[in-house]
Design a protein around this motif. Structure first.
Motif, PDB file in Angstrom:
ATOM      1  N   ALA A  98       0.836  -1.204   0.000  1.00 20.81           N
ATOM      2  CA  ALA A  98       0.000   0.000   0.000  1.00 20.81           C
ATOM      3  C   ALA A  98       0.870   1.253   0.000  1.00 20.81           C
ATOM      4  CB  ALA A  98      -0.929  -0.011   1.215  1.00 20.81           C
ATOM      5  N   GLY A  99       1.923   1.221   0.787  1.00 20.51           N
ATOM      6  CA  GLY A  99       2.808   2.373   0.850  1.00 20.51           C
ATOM      7  C   GLY A  99       3.549   2.598  -0.448  1.00 20.51           C
ATOM      8  N   ALA A 100       3.946   1.509  -1.091  1.00 19.29           N
ATOM      9  CA  ALA A 100       4.664   1.642  -2.358  1.00 19.29           C
ATOM     10  C   ALA A 100       3.740   2.221  -3.426  1.00 19.29           C
ATOM     11  CB  ALA A 100       5.196   0.279  -2.796  1.00 19.29           C
ATOM     12  N   VAL A 101       2.485   1.785  -3.424  1.00 25.28           N
ATOM     13  CA  VAL A 101       1.517   2.275  -4.410  1.00 25.28           C
ATOM     14  C   VAL A 101       1.225   3.752  -4.197  1.00 25.28           C
ATOM     15  CG1 VAL A 101      -0.901   2.101  -5.129  1.00 25.28           C
ATOM     16  CG2 VAL A 101       0.458   0.026  -4.823  1.00 25.28           C
ATOM     17  N   SER A 102       1.063   4.130  -2.925  1.00 24.02           N
ATOM     18  CA  SER A 102       0.703   5.522  -2.629  1.00 24.02           C
ATOM     19  C   SER A 102       1.924   6.425  -2.594  1.00 24.02           C
ATOM     20  CB  SER A 102      -0.024   5.604  -1.284  1.00 24.02           C
ATOM     21  OG  SER A 102       0.873   5.294  -0.233  1.00 24.02           O
ATOM     22  N   GLY A 103       3.108   5.817  -2.553  1.00 20.02           N
ATOM     23  CA  GLY A 103       4.330   6.602  -2.461  1.00 20.02           C
ATOM     24  C   GLY A 103       4.605   7.083  -1.057  1.00 20.02           C
ATOM     25  N   ASP A 104       3.918   6.495  -0.068  1.00 17.77           N
ATOM     26  CA  ASP A 104       4.071   6.954   1.306  1.00 17.77           C
ATOM     27  C   ASP A 104       4.322   5.756   2.220  1.00 17.77           C
ATOM     28  OD1 ASP A 104       1.836   8.605   3.702  1.00 17.77           O
ATOM     29  OD2 ASP A 104       3.958   8.085   3.774  1.00 17.77           O
ATOM     30  N   LEU A 105       5.581   5.565   2.571  1.00 19.17           N
ATOM     31  CA  LEU A 105       5.899   4.478   3.502  1.00 19.17           C
ATOM     32  C   LEU A 105       6.230   5.048   4.877  1.00 19.17           C
ATOM     33  CD1 LEU A 105       7.855   1.866   1.367  1.00 19.17           C
ATOM     34  CD2 LEU A 105       6.027   1.370   2.951  1.00 19.17           C
ATOM     35  N   ASP A 106       5.477   6.034   5.286  1.00 17.80           N
ATOM     36  CA  ASP A 106       5.727   6.677   6.576  1.00 17.80           C
ATOM     37  C   ASP A 106       5.573   5.725   7.748  1.00 17.80           C
ATOM     38  OD1 ASP A 106       4.593  10.129   6.169  1.00 17.80           O
ATOM     39  OD2 ASP A 106       6.463   9.082   5.728  1.00 17.80           O
ATOM     40  N   GLY A 107       4.706   4.760   7.583  1.00 19.96           N
ATOM     41  CA  GLY A 107       4.463   3.842   8.696  1.00 19.96           C
ATOM     42  C   GLY A 107       5.618   2.896   8.935  1.00 19.96           C
ATOM     43  N   LEU A 108       6.587   2.886   8.024  1.00 17.92           N
ATOM     44  CA  LEU A 108       7.743   2.009   8.187  1.00 17.92           C
ATOM     45  C   LEU A 108       8.679   2.660   9.194  1.00 17.92           C
ATOM     46  CD1 LEU A 108       8.744  -0.635   6.908  1.00 17.92           C
ATOM     47  CD2 LEU A 108      10.091   0.734   5.333  1.00 17.92           C
ATOM     48  N   VAL A 109       8.880   1.971  10.291  1.00 16.99           N
ATOM     49  CA  VAL A 109       9.656   2.531  11.393  1.00 16.99           C
ATOM     50  C   VAL A 109      10.987   1.808  11.500  1.00 16.99           C
ATOM     51  CG1 VAL A 109       9.706   2.866  13.901  1.00 16.99           C
ATOM     52  CG2 VAL A 109       7.562   3.136  12.644  1.00 16.99           C
ATOM     53  N   PHE A 110      12.031   2.587  11.623  1.00 12.62           N
ATOM     54  CA  PHE A 110      13.362   2.007  11.781  1.00 12.62           C
ATOM     55  C   PHE A 110      13.728   2.042  13.253  1.00 12.62           C
ATOM     56  CE2 PHE A 110      17.511   0.774  10.570  1.00 12.62           C
ATOM     57  CZ  PHE A 110      18.409   1.483  11.342  1.00 12.62           C
ATOM     58  N   LYS A 111      14.070   0.890  13.797  1.00  9.69           N
ATOM     59  CA  LYS A 111      14.419   0.816  15.210  1.00  9.69           C
ATOM     60  C   LYS A 111      15.893   0.424  15.316  1.00  9.69           C
ATOM     61  CE  LYS A 111       9.962   0.573  16.887  1.00  9.69           C
ATOM     62  NZ  LYS A 111       9.141   0.464  18.032  1.00  9.69           N
ATOM     63  N   ALA A 112      16.679   1.333  15.863  1.00  7.04           N
ATOM     64  CA  ALA A 112      18.112   1.092  15.962  1.00  7.04           C
ATOM     65  C   ALA A 112      18.404   0.042  17.021  1.00  7.04           C
ATOM     66  CB  ALA A 112      18.824   2.390  16.303  1.00  7.04           C
ATOM     67  N   LEU A 113      19.379  -0.771  16.744  1.00 10.20           N
ATOM     68  CA  LEU A 113      19.818  -1.743  17.737  1.00 10.20           C
ATOM     69  C   LEU A 113      20.729  -1.052  18.733  1.00 10.20           C
ATOM     70  CD1 LEU A 113      20.690  -4.905  15.633  1.00 10.20           C
ATOM     71  CD2 LEU A 113      18.643  -4.454  16.954  1.00 10.20           C
ATOM     72  N   GLY A 119      19.637  -1.542  12.237  1.00 10.91           N
ATOM     73  CA  GLY A 119      18.606  -1.983  13.167  1.00 10.91           C
ATOM     74  C   GLY A 119      17.611  -2.852  12.435  1.00 10.91           C
ATOM     75  N   TYR A 120      16.362  -2.697  12.792  1.00 12.35           N
ATOM     76  CA  TYR A 120      15.353  -3.479  12.111  1.00 12.35           C
ATOM     77  C   TYR A 120      14.174  -2.582  11.762  1.00 12.35           C
ATOM     78  CZ  TYR A 120      12.794  -3.701  16.552  1.00 12.35           C
ATOM     79  OH  TYR A 120      12.127  -3.380  17.708  1.00 12.35           O
ATOM     80  N   LEU A 121      13.420  -3.057  10.796  1.00 15.50           N
ATOM     81  CA  LEU A 121      12.278  -2.290  10.305  1.00 15.50           C
ATOM     82  C   LEU A 121      10.993  -2.890  10.846  1.00 15.50           C
ATOM     83  CD1 LEU A 121      13.433  -1.999   6.611  1.00 15.50           C
ATOM     84  CD2 LEU A 121      13.264  -0.116   8.218  1.00 15.50           C
ATOM     85  N   GLU A 122      10.090  -2.008  11.166  1.00 15.36           N
ATOM     86  CA  GLU A 122       8.792  -2.450  11.678  1.00 15.36           C
ATOM     87  C   GLU A 122       7.736  -1.566  11.042  1.00 15.36           C
ATOM     88  OE1 GLU A 122       8.455  -4.282  15.994  1.00 15.36           O
ATOM     89  OE2 GLU A 122       8.030  -2.138  16.009  1.00 15.36           O
ATOM     90  N   MET A 123       6.545  -2.117  10.902  1.00 14.34           N
ATOM     91  CA  MET A 123       5.460  -1.322  10.323  1.00 14.34           C
ATOM     92  C   MET A 123       4.446  -1.043  11.426  1.00 14.34           C
ATOM     93  SD  MET A 123       4.397   0.090   7.522  1.00 14.34           S
ATOM     94  CE  MET A 123       5.109  -0.679   6.081  1.00 14.34           C
ATOM     95  N   GLU A 124       4.155   0.214  11.624  1.00  6.99           N
ATOM     96  CA  GLU A 124       3.240   0.561  12.699  1.00  6.99           C
ATOM     97  C   GLU A 124       1.806   0.300  12.284  1.00  6.99           C
ATOM     98  OE1 GLU A 124       5.390   3.950  15.371  1.00  6.99           O
ATOM     99  OE2 GLU A 124       4.027   4.607  13.797  1.00  6.99           O
ATOM    100  N   ARG A 125       1.039  -0.164  13.263  1.00 10.99           N
ATOM    101  CA  ARG A 125      -0.392  -0.289  13.034  1.00 10.99           C
ATOM    102  C   ARG A 125      -1.020   1.049  13.379  1.00 10.99           C
ATOM    103  NH1 ARG A 125      -2.649  -5.576  12.570  1.00 10.99           N
ATOM    104  NH2 ARG A 125      -1.131  -7.168  13.066  1.00 10.99           N
ATOM    105  N   ASN A 126      -2.087   1.395  12.660  1.00  9.37           N
ATOM    106  CA  ASN A 126      -2.783   2.655  12.932  1.00  9.37           C
ATOM    107  C   ASN A 126      -3.633   2.548  14.184  1.00  9.37           C
ATOM    108  OD1 ASN A 126      -1.745   3.920  10.688  1.00  9.37           O
ATOM    109  ND2 ASN A 126      -3.254   2.947   9.379  1.00  9.37           N
TER     110      ASN A 126
END
Lengths: 171, 190
Positions: B86-101, B183-190
């Protein structure tokens, strides 16, 4: 003016940047995920049953008279297992993976509006229609492509549809 | 696998333009991102994995049966895939969260995140490990199902840590100065 690809600067270090088809494949998966979920659940049930009974996939294949590769495709969860094969697996393992439940009245009403289904297309699946008193975990998910719940309630399993065409199934 | 281990890679593959790319390690037909999702959908693989880590599933932070754990992974993988698409289609991957180790412990404190508020204790099992190579731009080096607090506790997560640090060294040697975060990537739920 073209936007610089942010990964291009890695190209020299990491041996090139290729494009992936993952996005297109993922869209197809997302569109088909309802059916996939059912396959996955059946696959898991089979695997847990095999483990509990200390059987291998080959043991199951031998009981079913199919190749071990076919069983392996089923237990990966990505390949459709026909309802007929689920029934055979149930018998081979002595377990109940799925059951049929009589659908809610509102489901029947929705199905009334569906177009006529070629009865003979369903022949493979008569085994579940023949014993309707069983219940299914998710009738809509399993039968959504067959649009026949209304017909199942009304017809004898082996009577051709043409003989029933004057009878009312819609009310 | 110890620090300083040498890994061989073939190339990188762009998953989402300018946001996500993944390493294709040697002896693998696909890139590591696709391999992760293939594994996370493979019921045979998941059942064997959780059967072998049954004791980890009995820990207080999980308390799951093998069946429940398999279903959890399927749900998480589906959610992640769905949101990336969905993010790739809309051009908005804001929900993708990067969490540093945590660079000292190579771990992170396991806290319930809003990323998986509906799951078991709100803690996600799936990890996509990545190096941040630019603003909102990540190179994925691998992924894992993580059941322990730190990556060093299990061989399969230790190997992912080794790949991460290996790739950092490669990029820094190649003067990619942005490669400072991993780190690792996580996708936030709304």
């Amino acid at each position: 003016m073209a936007t610089e690809n942010k990964f291009e600067k890695l190209e020299k270090i990491l041996g090139g940047v290729k494009k992936s088809n993952w996005l297109e494949e993922a869209k197809v998966r997302q569109a088909n995920k309802a059916g996939m979920k059912t396959n996955q659940m059946v696959a898991l049930y089979i695997l847990r049953t095999l483990r509990k009974q200390k059987l291998t996939q080959r043991d199951l294949a031998d009981r079913l008279g199919v190749t071990a590769q076919q069983v392996n495709k089923w237990v990966k969860g990505s390949e459709n297992i026909s309802i007929a094969n689920v029934e055979r697996i149930q018998k081979a393992l002595g377990v109940r993976i799925m059951e049929l439940r009589e659908p809610e009245p509102e489901v029947c009403m929705k199905m009334v509006m569906e177009p006529k289904v070629d009865f003979y297309h369903l022949r493979e699946h008569l085994i579940i229609f023949d014993n309707f008193k069983q219940s299914i975990i998710n009738p809509l998910q399993m039968l959504q492509n067959y649009q026949t719940i209304k017909y199942i309630k009304c017809i004898n399993a082996f009577e051709p549809y043409e003989n029933k065409k004057d009878k009312s199934y819609g009310s | 696998m110890k620090n300083g281990a040498i890994f061989e890679f073939i190339d990188i593959v762009e998953i989402v333009a300018d946001v996500l790319a993944a390493v294709r390690w040697k002896a693998s037909e696909k890139n590591c991102f696709e391999n992760c999702f293939d594994a996370w959908r493979d019921i045979e693989h998941l059942e064997e994995f959780f059967e072998s880590f049954k004791l980890d599933l009995e820990r207080k932070e999980w308390k799951l049966t093998v069946e429940q754990a398999v279903n959890k992974v399927l749900e998480e993988a589906d959610f992640l895939e769905q949101r990336i698409v969905a993010g790739a289609v809309s051009g908005d991957l804001d929900g993708l969260v990067f969490k540093a180790l945590n660079k000292n412990e190579m771990s992170y404190k396991k806290v319930a995140t809003k990323a998986y508020g509906g799951g078991t204790n709100g803690i996600a099992m799936l990890r996509l490990y990545a190096v941040r190579v630019n603003t909102n731009c990540y190179l994925i080096t691998g992924g894992a199902i993580k059941l322990t607090d730190s990556m060093q506790e299990r061989k399969h997560t230790q190997e992912e840590l080794d790949k991460l640090t290996f790739m950092i060294d490669v990029l820094k040697t190649g003067n990619v100065d942005d490669a400072s975060d991993y780190g690792y990537l996580e996708m936030e739920r709304n």
